[in-house]
Design a protein around this motif. Structure first.
Motif, mmCIF file in Angstrom:
data_model
loop_
_atom_site.group_PDB
_atom_site.id
_atom_site.type_symbol
_atom_site.label_atom_id
_atom_site.label_comp_id
_atom_site.label_asym_id
_atom_site.label_seq_id
_atom_site.Cartn_x
_atom_site.Cartn_y
_atom_site.Cartn_z
ATOM 1 N N MET A 1 24.282 -11.287 17.459
ATOM 2 C CA MET A 1 22.855 -11.600 17.630
ATOM 3 C C MET A 1 22.181 -11.666 16.266
ATOM 4 S SD MET A 1 20.160 -9.495 19.995
ATOM 5 C CE MET A 1 18.581 -10.231 20.368
ATOM 6 N N HIS A 3 18.909 -11.008 14.068
ATOM 7 C CA HIS A 3 17.679 -10.218 14.034
ATOM 8 C C HIS A 3 16.807 -10.702 12.880
ATOM 9 C CE1 HIS A 3 19.168 -7.284 16.988
ATOM 10 N NE2 HIS A 3 20.336 -7.582 16.466
ATOM 11 N N ILE A 21 18.370 0.276 16.082
ATOM 12 C CA ILE A 21 18.655 -0.202 17.437
ATOM 13 C C ILE A 21 19.700 -1.328 17.480
ATOM 14 C CG2 ILE A 21 17.618 -1.380 19.429
ATOM 15 C CD1 ILE A 21 15.011 0.224 18.708
ATOM 16 N N ALA A 22 19.619 -2.261 16.556
ATOM 17 C CA ALA A 22 20.442 -3.472 16.648
ATOM 18 C C ALA A 22 21.932 -3.163 16.634
ATOM 19 C CB ALA A 22 20.102 -4.414 15.500
ATOM 20 N N ALA A 23 22.673 -3.817 17.519
ATOM 21 C CA ALA A 23 24.130 -3.768 17.469
ATOM 22 C C ALA A 23 24.567 -4.628 16.279
ATOM 23 C CB ALA A 23 24.705 -4.300 18.779
ATOM 24 N N ARG A 92 24.082 -16.511 19.478
ATOM 25 C CA ARG A 92 23.783 -16.808 20.877
ATOM 26 C C ARG A 92 22.320 -16.533 21.223
ATOM 27 N NH1 ARG A 92 24.037 -15.299 26.099
ATOM 28 N NH2 ARG A 92 23.783 -13.095 25.593
ATOM 29 N N ASN A 93 21.726 -15.550 20.537
ATOM 30 C CA ASN A 93 20.326 -15.202 20.816
ATOM 31 C C ASN A 93 19.695 -14.589 19.571
ATOM 32 O OD1 ASN A 93 21.726 -12.804 20.832
ATOM 33 N ND2 ASN A 93 21.284 -12.272 22.948
ATOM 34 N N GLY C 113 20.515 -1.424 21.869
ATOM 35 C CA GLY C 113 21.003 -2.526 21.033
ATOM 36 C C GLY C 113 22.025 -3.379 21.773
ATOM 37 N N LYS C 114 22.899 -2.702 22.509
ATOM 38 C CA LYS C 114 23.926 -3.427 23.278
ATOM 39 C C LYS C 114 23.272 -4.265 24.374
ATOM 40 C CE LYS C 114 27.621 -0.088 22.529
ATOM 41 N NZ LYS C 114 28.033 1.221 23.030
ATOM 42 N N MET C 116 20.306 -5.458 24.369
ATOM 43 C CA MET C 116 19.595 -6.579 23.726
ATOM 44 C C MET C 116 20.560 -7.726 23.441
ATOM 45 S SD MET C 116 17.211 -6.210 20.335
ATOM 46 C CE MET C 116 15.873 -5.265 21.030
ATOM 47 N N ASP C 117 21.766 -7.373 23.000
ATOM 48 C CA ASP C 117 22.787 -8.378 22.693
ATOM 49 C C ASP C 117 23.136 -9.242 23.907
ATOM 50 O OD1 ASP C 117 23.289 -8.130 20.044
ATOM 51 O OD2 ASP C 117 25.324 -7.373 20.241
ATOM 52 N N GLU C 118 23.013 -8.664 25.104
ATOM 53 C CA GLU C 118 23.415 -9.368 26.329
ATOM 54 C C GLU C 118 22.369 -10.355 26.834
ATOM 55 O OE1 GLU C 118 24.003 -6.238 29.129
ATOM 56 O OE2 GLU C 118 25.635 -5.313 27.986
ATOM 57 N N GLN C 119 21.179 -10.364 26.218
ATOM 58 C CA GLN C 119 20.080 -11.196 26.733
ATOM 59 C C GLN C 119 20.230 -12.667 26.347
ATOM 60 O OE1 GLN C 119 17.834 -9.667 28.768
ATOM 61 N NE2 GLN C 119 19.155 -7.899 28.416
ATOM 62 N N ASP C 120 19.571 -13.536 27.106
ATOM 63 C CA ASP C 120 19.505 -14.950 26.731
ATOM 64 C C ASP C 120 18.261 -15.223 25.886
ATOM 65 O OD1 ASP C 120 21.825 -15.842 28.221
ATOM 66 O OD2 ASP C 120 20.643 -15.453 30.021
#
Lengths: 98, 119, 125
Positions: A1, A3, A21-23, A92-93, C113-114, C116-120
């Protein structure tokens, strides 16, 4: 992702929240957040530590406008607006930490 | 790729409108499409044709209008946010249209990516 | 409309600002309600000062502004049931789940965080 952060880390906590927070993924610093990409600030150690978990990019036109393009921390990648577009397309986002 | 853009801040006060515009320009130059730019919160102030910056400053409003004219970018201003701030059809710059928040959600559904610019 | 009707995306709304000081909390809530009407898979996240949006007992008469906090309790009626609060943000503000006006799932930063990663689509206000 991807950020996207736009606040100076010396004034606001957006970058801290993002790092907490961010992965693992990519962080793009734009607008006032580009100061996070520069050497010698009190947040430099935090940013260098974050390079272990994230690819960190900073928007070159924003660095140049603020006269700090010659102070970019080693390991941080500079991109232009075209590079910004590529980053959004490659991930992807995206989340904007405004 | 098809991008949706959300602009949450007004022109001249915050860099968000400039960053969003430069992102759009770069995306179009790379052959991508901008599905829609949605203006929300103070971002609706990007749309008034009454804007008159000094000669030596960029004209943020006409810059958006030109993007609509040259590339068919759909510039949508949130109706509730606009009316709260005195933006109506009769002071709207060319290329903009006033519509509901559903247009933002639709942009999120239809675009490949939605990028948020704001404060 | 047929394309939209068949397409459900994961929308996440990230609320990071306190209520009343700026308009973002209120206007974020308006987008949430609209996305629920589009029958999207909606989740709300409250982090940093955003957790203050959910503080029980808001009285706005004195600032002559509409108290929109009851809307959070009405979200269930719109099938918006995924509300997440970051534990670190709550703790940093001396708050606990009991201080909040609606049921939420409290998550550690890493789990958020995980998610959030799964969102579109991630919208941040």
């Amino acid at each position: 992702m991807l950020h996207i952060v736009n606040k100076s880390p010396l004034e606001r906590k957006s970058l801290d929240a993002c790092l907490r927070i961010a992965a693992p993924g990519t962080i793009l610093l734009i607008e006032d957040a580009i100061y996070a990409a520069t050497r010698g600030t009190e947040v430099e150690a935090r940013v260098k530590a974050a390079l272990q978990r994230f690819k960190i990019c900073a928007l070159l036109p924003d660095l140049e406008a603020r006269a700090v393009a010659d102070r970019v921390i080693e390991g941080v990648t500079t991109v232009d607006y075209g590079g910004f577009v590529d980053l959004v397309a490659e991930h992807r986002n995206c989340q904007s930490w405004l | 790729m098809n991008f949706g853009i959300l602009v949450n801040e007004g022109p001249y006060q915050h860099q968000a409108a400039d960053s969003a515009y430069l992102f759009c320009k770069a995306a179009l130059a790379k052959g991508h499409q901008i599905h829609r730019v949605f203006f929300y919160h103070d971002g609706v102030n990007n749309s008034t044709r009454l804007t008159e910056p000094p000669q030596d400053d960029r004209n943020i409003v006409t810059r958006w209008s030109k993007l609509a004219q040259d590339h068919g970018v759909d510039l949508v201003v949130c109706v509730a946010a606009a009316l709260r701030r005195g933006i109506r059809d009769d002071n709207l710059a060319p290329g903009f249209r006033i519509s509901g928040l559903g247009q933002l959600v639709e942009s999120g559904i239809q675009a490949d990516r939605l990028v948020v610019f704001g404060d | 409309m047929s394309e939209e009707a068949g397409s459900i995306k994961k929308f996440m709304f990230v609320n990071r600002t306190a209520p009343y000081g700026t308009v973002y909390a209120l206007e974020s809530l308006e987008v949430v309600l609209i996305s629920a009407a589009f029958e999207q898979d909606v989740s709300l996240v409250f982090i940093e000062d955003g957790v203050y949006q959910l503080k029980k007992g808001q009285q706005t008469k004195g600032i002559e502004t509409k108290n929109f906090s009851p809307t959070y309790r009405a979200l269930e009626g719109y099938d918006v049931e995924k509300l997440y609060v970051e534990r670190e943000s709550l703790t940093a503000r001396g708050l606990s789940e009991d201080d909040l006006l609606v049921d939420v799932t409290v998550l550690a930063a890493e789990d958020l965080g995980k998610l959030m990663d799964e969102q579109d689509v991630v919208l941040s206000f």
